[in-house]
Motif scaffolding. Structure first.
Motif, mmCIF file in Angstrom:
data_model
loop_
_atom_site.group_PDB
_atom_site.id
_atom_site.type_symbol
_atom_site.label_atom_id
_atom_site.label_comp_id
_atom_site.label_asym_id
_atom_site.label_seq_id
_atom_site.Cartn_x
_atom_site.Cartn_y
_atom_site.Cartn_z
ATOM 1 N N SER A 62 -1.810 -11.422 48.065
ATOM 2 C CA SER A 62 -1.664 -12.785 47.531
ATOM 3 C C SER A 62 -0.498 -12.824 46.536
ATOM 4 O O SER A 62 -0.305 -11.878 45.772
ATOM 5 C CB SER A 62 -2.949 -13.213 46.812
ATOM 6 O OG SER A 62 -2.762 -14.405 46.077
ATOM 7 N N ASP A 63 0.228 -13.942 46.534
ATOM 8 C CA ASP A 63 1.299 -14.094 45.551
ATOM 9 C C ASP A 63 0.758 -14.450 44.176
ATOM 10 O O ASP A 63 1.518 -14.596 43.213
ATOM 11 C CB ASP A 63 2.332 -15.119 46.013
ATOM 12 C CG ASP A 63 1.751 -16.514 46.212
ATOM 13 O OD1 ASP A 63 0.556 -16.737 45.904
ATOM 14 O OD2 ASP A 63 2.499 -17.399 46.687
ATOM 15 N N GLN A 64 -0.573 -14.568 44.076
ATOM 16 C CA GLN A 64 -1.201 -14.819 42.780
ATOM 17 C C GLN A 64 -1.715 -13.533 42.132
ATOM 18 O O GLN A 64 -2.387 -13.578 41.107
ATOM 19 C CB GLN A 64 -2.360 -15.812 42.950
ATOM 20 C CG GLN A 64 -1.924 -17.185 43.405
ATOM 21 C CD GLN A 64 -0.926 -17.814 42.449
ATOM 22 O OE1 GLN A 64 -1.244 -18.014 41.271
ATOM 23 N NE2 GLN A 64 0.264 -18.124 42.929
ATOM 24 N N GLU B 26 -3.318 -7.037 38.780
ATOM 25 C CA GLU B 26 -3.623 -8.019 37.750
ATOM 26 C C GLU B 26 -3.414 -9.411 38.331
ATOM 27 O O GLU B 26 -2.351 -9.698 38.895
ATOM 28 C CB GLU B 26 -2.705 -7.854 36.533
ATOM 29 C CG GLU B 26 -2.897 -6.597 35.737
ATOM 30 C CD GLU B 26 -2.013 -6.563 34.500
ATOM 31 O OE1 GLU B 26 -1.508 -7.633 34.097
ATOM 32 O OE2 GLU B 26 -1.812 -5.469 33.946
ATOM 33 N N PRO B 27 -4.396 -10.294 38.212
ATOM 34 C CA PRO B 27 -4.175 -11.670 38.657
ATOM 35 C C PRO B 27 -3.293 -12.417 37.658
ATOM 36 O O PRO B 27 -3.315 -12.135 36.460
ATOM 37 C CB PRO B 27 -5.584 -12.261 38.699
ATOM 38 C CG PRO B 27 -6.359 -11.456 37.703
ATOM 39 C CD PRO B 27 -5.764 -10.078 37.717
ATOM 40 N N ILE B 28 -2.525 -13.344 38.168
ATOM 41 C CA ILE B 28 -1.699 -14.197 37.311
ATOM 42 C C ILE B 28 -2.607 -15.178 36.568
ATOM 43 O O ILE B 28 -3.588 -15.678 37.113
ATOM 44 C CB ILE B 28 -0.657 -14.945 38.152
ATOM 45 C CG1 ILE B 28 0.314 -13.942 38.788
ATOM 46 C CG2 ILE B 28 0.106 -15.977 37.330
ATOM 47 C CD1 ILE B 28 1.275 -14.561 39.776
ATOM 48 N N ASN B 29 -2.303 -15.419 35.305
ATOM 49 C CA ASN B 29 -3.013 -16.411 34.474
ATOM 50 C C ASN B 29 -4.467 -16.040 34.187
ATOM 51 O O ASN B 29 -5.310 -16.908 33.972
ATOM 52 C CB ASN B 29 -2.972 -17.811 35.116
ATOM 53 C CG ASN B 29 -1.557 -18.326 35.250
ATOM 54 O OD1 ASN B 29 -0.720 -18.085 34.375
ATOM 55 N ND2 ASN B 29 -1.278 -19.023 36.339
ATOM 56 N N LEU C 62 -7.879 -17.920 50.553
ATOM 57 C CA LEU C 62 -8.096 -16.474 50.609
ATOM 58 C C LEU C 62 -9.496 -16.170 51.137
ATOM 59 O O LEU C 62 -10.447 -16.887 50.830
ATOM 60 C CB LEU C 62 -7.906 -15.841 49.222
ATOM 61 C CG LEU C 62 -6.472 -15.766 48.695
ATOM 62 C CD1 LEU C 62 -6.447 -15.115 47.316
ATOM 63 C CD2 LEU C 62 -5.577 -14.992 49.650
ATOM 64 N N PRO C 63 -9.648 -15.074 51.886
ATOM 65 C CA PRO C 63 -10.965 -14.718 52.423
ATOM 66 C C PRO C 63 -11.882 -14.161 51.337
ATOM 67 O O PRO C 63 -11.452 -13.883 50.217
ATOM 68 C CB PRO C 63 -10.632 -13.648 53.467
ATOM 69 C CG PRO C 63 -9.366 -13.027 52.969
ATOM 70 C CD PRO C 63 -8.592 -14.138 52.322
#
Length: 288
Positions: free
Chosen positions: A100-102, A126-129, A269-270
């Protein structure tokens, strides 16, 4: 002239010399499956070192030819940046980078797990935000450790640190690389831990042969992994010899990857994002 204070220069020089000796000791290991691959200890470089002193050394980015970390105030060398290790590390980073780009994916990252320990994972997500409690701990939701000369015990012992109150890590993924046997076959092991659980929820044998009996005994009698949790080669599944085989997919819960993100999992996303173990096996076999 060095830019370091004299006492630091002497200390760093001492450590670098010890790291070089540790490299030679690791290179000299005649690796054969058995108790050593399960319980080999790290090489102690120095003791009673503060986290501040250790992190200051890490920031200098001096040339060190072994993988090391701070555990309970002890600097330990435990593995080497060998081609087989690096190939698997690069592949899993590539797999996770396509999820994912997130999500942000990083290679070797220092993570403070308590006041006297700093681990250096092989990869992390690490997820963004992500919104974190204060004081702000590390932002990783998934960390990955790949053990080549590093023992299975050493990899397992890091569970408590990665899931300590100091972190908000939700998932710990372990890959143990075993040496090639005389018949040219190789055992490989993957394990996934969830936060607040000292026992892995997924354990898969994904090499070209069964796990060594010492490995199986350690998993079942020391870590206390239930027999039905261990799957893959030698545990009722067919060979790991092609991509997309269901038995050799490690399902990473997407909601845990996006823990602490406002709005939760991004649309589209799944429920799970997979790691295909055949891809890791393939790159490892090319380099050993």
């Amino acid at each position: 002239m060095s830019n370091y204070p004299q006492d630091e220069e002497k200390l760093y020089s001492k450590w670098c010399s010890e790291f070089e000796l540790a490299r030679h000791r690791l290179l000299a290991i005649d690796r054969k499956e058995g108790s050593q691959e399960v319980k080999r200890m790290g090489i102690i470089i120095d003791k009673e070192i503060s986290k501040k002193t250790y992190l200051k050394f890490c920031l200098k980015e001096l040339s060190v030819s072994v993988n090391y970390c701070l555990i309970g105030g002890k600097i330990e060398a435990y593995d080497m940046p060998s081609k087989p290790h690096s190939s698997v590390q690069a592949k899993i980073i590539s797999i996770m980078d396509n999820w994912s780009d997130q999500l942000q994916v990083f290679g070797e990252t220092d993570i403070t797990v308590d006041t006297r320990s700093v681990y250096r994972c092989d990869a992390c997500v690490e997820p963004i935000n992500r919104q974190l409690p204060q004081p702000n701990p590390s932002g990783q939701t998934l960390v990955v450790e790949i053990g080549n000369t590093e023992s299975l015990k050493d990899l397992h012992d890091k569970v408590a640190g990665y899931f300590s109150p100091r972190t908000t890590i939700q998932l710990y993924f372990v890959i143990k690389l075993f040496p090639r046997r005389q018949n040219n076959l190789v055992a490989l092991l993957a394990m996934l831990y969830l936060r607040n659980n000292q026992i892995p929820v997924i354990v898969k044998s994904f090499g070209t042969t069964d796990l060594h009996v010492s490995t199986s005994i350690y998993l079942q009698n020391t870590i206390n992994v239930p027999a039905n949790i261990i799957t893959g080669v030698g545990f009722g599944a067919g060979p790991c010899n092609a991509p997309n085989i269901p038995d050799y997919q490690v399902a990473i819960p997407t909601n845990l990857l996006f823990d602490g993100v406002p709005g939760g999992v991004p649309a589209g996303l799944p429920t799970n994002l997979n790691i295909d173990l055949f891809n890791l096996q393939t790159v490892y076999l090319r380099t050993i």
